[in-house]
Write an enzyme that holds these catalytic residues in place. Structure first.
Site, short mmCIF file in Angstrom:
data_model
loop_
_atom_site.label_atom_id
_atom_site.label_comp_id
_atom_site.label_asym_id
_atom_site.label_seq_id
_atom_site.Cartn_x
_atom_site.Cartn_y
_atom_site.Cartn_z
N GLY A 161 1.51 10.38 -36.64
CA GLY A 161 1.08 9.10 -36.26
C GLY A 161 2.10 8.09 -35.82
O GLY A 161 2.15 7.13 -36.09
N GLY A 162 3.33 8.82 -35.49
CA GLY A 162 4.41 8.15 -35.53
C GLY A 162 4.78 7.25 -34.29
O GLY A 162 5.66 6.44 -34.18
N ALA A 192 2.75 0.57 -37.83
CA ALA A 192 3.66 0.56 -38.93
C ALA A 192 4.66 1.76 -38.75
O ALA A 192 5.79 1.94 -39.35
CB ALA A 192 2.97 0.56 -40.17
N TYR A 223 -14.19 4.20 -42.15
CA TYR A 223 -12.76 4.29 -42.06
C TYR A 223 -12.38 4.41 -43.66
O TYR A 223 -11.75 5.02 -44.10
CB TYR A 223 -12.07 3.18 -41.51
CG TYR A 223 -10.72 3.24 -41.84
CD1 TYR A 223 -9.79 4.00 -40.99
CD2 TYR A 223 -10.18 2.36 -42.50
CE1 TYR A 223 -8.47 3.79 -41.17
CE2 TYR A 223 -8.72 2.03 -42.78
CZ TYR A 223 -7.98 2.93 -42.07
OH TYR A 223 -6.59 3.10 -42.33
N LYS A 259 -10.83 7.39 -45.67
CA LYS A 259 -9.32 7.20 -46.29
C LYS A 259 -9.36 7.60 -47.79
O LYS A 259 -8.47 8.22 -48.43
CB LYS A 259 -8.87 5.88 -46.20
CG LYS A 259 -8.64 5.59 -44.66
CD LYS A 259 -7.26 6.26 -44.17
CE LYS A 259 -5.91 6.00 -44.41
NZ LYS A 259 -4.92 6.81 -43.75
#
Length: 548
Positions: free
Chosen positions: A12-13, A17, A157, A161
């Site tokens: 998810g680069g 963040a 979500y 997670k």
């Protein structure tokens, strides 16, 4: 430390963040960085082309690889030769879709773990969330890692997670793989595409005036640079080997700026910094919940036709009105973490980075919306579309008071009408006997002319009734002649709808009407172009003939 032939992967680069972590890794020259994300190729912003990332890509110290975590073959290819994996990929948390969230946060994380074990990756740092311990009901004050997962999470979500985090912690020590989980709280900073843009959109729509809840709920926010720094602290702790690595591995860590602040004070600082009005009107969360459920229901229906993810959802209402502060003591002790950017400095950097969204630089929308014109463009339209929040709230309260005193009272129609006239008579009598000024405020008297119906108004009303009657007669004449099947279909559908409505109790119909009037019209007013586009696509898709 030389990064020669030493590679790390950031899944998810291209996320918010993750971009900051990639730049920090490149700047520290710790590793060569492989950026894994869904897009077939990388597209850099101008500042990235001129910065560390652009230069690193040119000289080969950074690579981009397209990889879907749900495809293990692609994950194995992306992780080849890597010493460290920073697993930051996750779907948008506002999309409350169980299948999507589970496929990435659980099944995708399984592929990440199995690929790390198969390729003998040494360290895996997983980006989790404080929401894994939040049930959406009870606030959290200075929570630490001893908090257990709730029986029921706030949304899909958070639930998925938590599952992904548990898998990563369980994998610690498997064939030499060391793992830990980072739980950054409410990330903000330059490059954010959710928080600040959505705040500005709300401010432009006149919705930033509202505070959901009492406005006193405390929050922990984390500057994005501190989030990237925490990941590097975690990686360095795991790489230390010996007692330090043993103490740090297999653990989850809350990460914050360590400066709790009232949630709505934080939002006010950003809004005022960009030239917008700070929130000031408090609305209880219980009032907003039914509207949020309606918005989420509409989204589920219209999402396949292109409707964007709404900001007003039940899970978000809970997040905005609860306390959420966390202790970083464990991260300080075991990872050596401490914020490198203060909350005030982070806010200043964030506001400065969004100078293009300042109020004075935004184009003004002077034209009236379509629904405003349809509603007559007068006071009724202003009330229903929340142009004047005080009038709208007052109208809702009056309608609810009318409901509880007349509709839900169980009186007969005649008794209800008599009671209503009695109430009006008492009000007018008291109002007429009030002095012209009370505590310096002028009391406007109701003129007699307000109840007078002129001949002109009477004629117009009568003409309107007669016109409607003649129109109905013309419709029946046309039906009698036959041939116009479309007209017949319209009449039949209208009668069916009326029949269905008549089967609903008046009490439910009344309350539903209030909810629809003060939410559906408002939503359409703010999302006019988007909803018209969805309707157009639906119409076109149904009218376009299928190819043989």
């Amino acid at each position: 430390m030389s990064s020669q032939e030493r590679w790390c992967v950031v899944t998810g680069g291209r996320g918010f963040a993750a971009r900051h972590l990639v730049e920090m890794l490149i700047s520290y020259e710790m590793y060569c960085v492989r950026i894994a994300d869904l897009a077939p190729s990388i597209r850099l912003e101008q500042y990235e082309e001129e910065g560390p990332l652009g230069k690193a890509l040119k000289v080969g110290r950074a690579q981009y690889v397209s990889a879907d975590l749900r495809d293990k073959t692609q994950v194995l290819k992306a992780f080849q030769g890597a010493e460290v994996v920073f697993h930051m990929a996750a779907p948008d948390s506002s999309i409350n879709n169980y299948n999507l969230q589970r496929s990435v946060n659980v099944e995708g994380t399984k592929n990440v773990i199995e690929s790390c074990v198969a390729l003998q990756v040494n360290r895996l740092i997983y980006t989790s969330s404080p929401s894994v311990v939040f049930d959406g009901v009870h606030g959290i004050i200075n929570g630490d890692e001893s908090l257990s997962y709730p029986v029921k999470h706030n949304d899909f979500y958070s639930a998925t997670k938590a599952e992904g985090e548990a898998l990563v912690l369980k994998a610690n020590g498997e064939k030499g793989l060391l793992t830990c989980c980072i739980r950054p709280s409410s990330i903000f900073g330059p490059g954010d595409r959710l928080l600040v843009p959505s705040l500005v959109t709300a401010a432009r729509a006149g919705k930033s005036k509202f505070i959901i809840g009492d406005g006193n709920n405390m929050y922990d926010f984390t500057y994005v640079g501190n989030v990237a720094h925490a990941h590097i602290c975690a990686e360095r702790a795991l790489a230390s080997k010996g007692p330090v690595a043993e103490k740090a591995s297999g653990q989850a860590y809350f990460i914050t700026n360590m400066e709790p602040i009232k949630f709505w004070d934080f939002m006010s600082i950003i809004l005022e910094g960009l030239g917008y009005e700070r929130p000031r009107i408090k609305i209880p969360a219980v009032v907003m919940m039914p509207i949020a459920h309606l918005v989420e229901f509409i989204y589920r229906i219209l999402a396949p036709y292109g409707m964007k993810v709404p900001q007003l959802t039940p899970s978000r209402i809970r997040l905005l009105s609860c306390d959420r502060t966390f202790s970083c003591s464990k991260a300080v002790d075991r990872l050596g973490y401490s914020p490198i950017v203060s909350l005030q400095e982070g806010l200043e950097k964030t506001i400065e980075s969004y100078s293009h969204l300042r109020a004075e630089q935004q184009p003004r929308k002077d034209r009236q919306s379509k629904i405003h014109r349809y509603l007559g463009g007068g006071r009724v339209a202003d009330v229903l579309l929340w142009k004047d929040e005080k009038q709208s709230l007052a109208t809702i309260l009056i309608l609810l008071a009318f409901y509880y005193n007349f509709v839900a009272s169980g009186y007969s129609m005649i008794a209800t009408i008599c009671k209503l006239f009695l109430l009006v008579a008492v009000f007018l009598y008291i109002h007429a006997n009030l002095p012209e000024r009370i505590f310096g405020c002028t009391i406007e008297k109701v003129p007699v002319s307000a109840f007078h119906c002129s001949v002109e108004k009477t004629n117009r009303a009568a003409l309107s009734v007669v016109t409607q009657w003649n129109t109905a007669v013309d419709v029946f004449k046309t039906l009698c002649r036959g041939g116009d099947w479309m007209l017949f279909l319209k009449v039949a559908v209208a009668l069916v709808i009326v029949g269905l409505l008549s089967a609903i109790s008046f009490q439910r119909l009344y309350l539903s009407g209030i909810l629809i009037m003060f939410s559906a019209f408002y939503i359409y007013d703010k999302k006019e172009d988007e909803i018209d586009g969805i309707i157009s696509r639906i119409t076109n898709s149904r009218s376009t003939p299928k190819s043989e």
